[in-house]
Design an enzyme around this catalytic site. Sequence first.
Site, PDB file in Angstrom:
ATOM      1  N   ASP A   1      -6.240  -5.824   5.630  1.00  0.00           N
ATOM      2  CA  ASP A   1      -5.809  -4.547   5.437  1.00  0.00           C
ATOM      3  C   ASP A   1      -5.785  -3.989   6.866  1.00  0.00           C
ATOM      4  O   ASP A   1      -6.669  -3.678   7.294  1.00  0.00           O
ATOM      5  CB  ASP A   1      -6.644  -3.829   4.499  1.00  0.00           C
TER       6      ASP A   1
ATOM      7  N   MET B   1     -12.191   4.761   0.618  1.00  0.00           N
ATOM      8  CA  MET B   1     -12.665   5.147   1.869  1.00  0.00           C
ATOM      9  C   MET B   1     -13.127   6.608   1.923  1.00  0.00           C
ATOM     10  O   MET B   1     -12.887   7.554   2.380  1.00  0.00           O
ATOM     11  CB  MET B   1     -11.653   5.250   2.736  1.00  0.00           C
TER      12      MET B   1
ATOM     13  N   ASP C   1      -4.884   3.584  -1.475  1.00  0.00           N
ATOM     14  CA  ASP C   1      -6.067   4.079  -0.596  1.00  0.00           C
ATOM     15  C   ASP C   1      -6.541   5.366  -0.682  1.00  0.00           C
ATOM     16  O   ASP C   1      -5.729   6.461  -0.984  1.00  0.00           O
ATOM     17  CB  ASP C   1      -5.395   4.152   0.996  1.00  0.00           C
TER      18      ASP C   1
ATOM     19  N   HIS D   1      -9.127   1.184  -3.078  1.00  0.00           N
ATOM     20  CA  HIS D   1      -9.882   0.939  -1.919  1.00  0.00           C
ATOM     21  C   HIS D   1     -10.406   2.320  -1.516  1.00  0.00           C
ATOM     22  O   HIS D   1      -9.934   3.244  -1.102  1.00  0.00           O
ATOM     23  CB  HIS D   1      -8.973   0.556  -0.480  1.00  0.00           C
TER      24      HIS D   1
ATOM     25  N   SER E   1       0.769  -1.238   0.322  1.00  0.00           N
ATOM     26  CA  SER E   1      -0.039   0.091   0.070  1.00  0.00           C
ATOM     27  C   SER E   1       0.949   1.214   0.005  1.00  0.00           C
ATOM     28  O   SER E   1       1.531   1.494   0.968  1.00  0.00           O
ATOM     29  CB  SER E   1      -1.053   0.063   1.185  1.00  0.00           C
TER      30      SER E   1
ATOM     31  N   MET F   1      -8.836   8.488   0.342  1.00  0.00           N
ATOM     32  CA  MET F   1      -9.526   8.967   1.684  1.00  0.00           C
ATOM     33  C   MET F   1      -9.893  10.273   1.364  1.00  0.00           C
ATOM     34  O   MET F   1      -9.325  11.015   0.791  1.00  0.00           O
ATOM     35  CB  MET F   1      -8.573   8.907   2.642  1.00  0.00           C
TER      36      MET F   1
ATOM     37  N   HIS G   1      -2.051  -1.591  -3.759  1.00  0.00           N
ATOM     38  CA  HIS G   1      -3.152  -1.122  -3.093  1.00  0.00           C
ATOM     39  C   HIS G   1      -3.079   0.449  -3.085  1.00  0.00           C
ATOM     40  O   HIS G   1      -2.082   1.035  -2.583  1.00  0.00           O
ATOM     41  CB  HIS G   1      -2.990  -1.849  -1.823  1.00  0.00           C
TER      42      HIS G   1
ATOM     43  N   MET H   1     -11.122  -5.054   7.246  1.00  0.00           N
ATOM     44  CA  MET H   1     -10.011  -4.014   7.807  1.00  0.00           C
ATOM     45  C   MET H   1      -9.860  -4.413   9.351  1.00  0.00           C
ATOM     46  O   MET H   1     -10.584  -4.809  10.038  1.00  0.00           O
ATOM     47  CB  MET H   1     -11.009  -2.626   8.191  1.00  0.00           C
TER      48      MET H   1
HETATM   49  C1  DX5 Z   1      -5.913   1.921   6.257  1.00  0.00           C
HETATM   50  C2  DX5 Z   1      -5.457   1.661   5.038  1.00  0.00           C
HETATM   51  C3  DX5 Z   1      -4.627   0.610   4.833  1.00  0.00           C
HETATM   52  C4  DX5 Z   1      -3.617   0.710   5.548  1.00  0.00           C
HETATM   53  C5  DX5 Z   1      -2.094   0.101   5.146  1.00  0.00           C
HETATM   54  O1  DX5 Z   1      -6.769   3.046   6.301  1.00  0.00           O
HETATM   55  O2  DX5 Z   1      -6.678   1.258   4.170  1.00  0.00           O
HETATM   56  O3  DX5 Z   1      -4.526   0.163   3.344  1.00  0.00           O
HETATM   57  O4  DX5 Z   1      -3.073   2.136   5.856  1.00  0.00           O
HETATM   58  O5  DX5 Z   1      -1.182   0.390   5.966  1.00  0.00           O
HETATM   59  P1  DX5 Z   1      -0.372  -0.312   7.370  1.00  0.00           P
HETATM   60  O6  DX5 Z   1      -0.010  -1.612   6.569  1.00  0.00           O
HETATM   61  O7  DX5 Z   1       0.713   0.269   7.722  1.00  0.00           O
HETATM   62  O8  DX5 Z   1      -1.493  -0.426   8.233  1.00  0.00           O
HETATM   63 ZN    ZN Z   2      -6.304  -0.067   2.318  1.00  0.00          ZN
END
Ligand code: DX5
Ligand code: ZN
Length: 220
Positions: free
Chosen positions: A177, A70, A37, A68, A10, A39, A35, A139
């Site tokens: 994750d 969020m 993320d 992903h 990620s 947000m 991956h 999660m």
């Molecule tokens: C959390 C994310 C993850 C996460 C991964 O909100 O979806 O993908 O940050 O990072 P680590 O492995 O450091 O928890």
């Molecule tokens: Zn994630």
Amino acid sequence: MSARPLIAPSIIAADPARLAEAARLAESAGADWLHLDIMDGRFVPNITFGPATVAALARVTSLPLDVHLMVVEPARWVQPFAEAGARVLTVHAEADAHLQRTLASVRAAGCLAGLALNPSTPETAVEYLWDDLDLVLVMTVNPGFSGQAFLPSMLRKIERLRARAEALGWPGRIEVDGGVDLARAPACRRAGADVFVAGSAVYGSPDPAAAVAALKAALA
Ligand code: DX5
Ligand code: ZN
């Protein structure tokens, strides 16, 4: 039985000024997916990046992009992220009142459809959606930040999802994750996960390529 384990570094945990380098590094280290993320500062208390950055990363790596979301109102974002190059597009169960429709639109856009569950969301949230899903993301931290501690109570959720998936003959994947590292990944594998997201365990390591190799070896 779960499928061959996939490693999905990620890049939230990489230097944000050097994302292309982080993507290339994951690819050359033998990672399976990248991956990403997304947000929005509303569904989670943090902001990362949007479709333009995903499209830019698609130009520098041939790894499948595991996006992903969020974000609130994820249905609005299916088309933009599909066009940006997402291979897997995962939405949160808590973010959408019409998940079946949204998941169908993910597949119609040409992506694999994923459903993510916050730690407090029970596995039964998936029950009427199995046919619409290619992946369930468990999660193992509250989403928003990398570097948080793994929640061991989520192992039970993974076990229950895997048992239900086997009972149904569901062919998809179960992804884990949050806080997944060399110490935690094998227990997640035994519980039934077969996609392993790793942020700080890879990019927080002094040798990220070696960290990917070690995770692969630990899960083989
Ligand atoms: C959390 C994310 C993850 C996460 C991964 O909100 O979806 O993908 O940050 O990072 P680590 O492995 O450091 O928890
Ligand atoms: Zn994630």
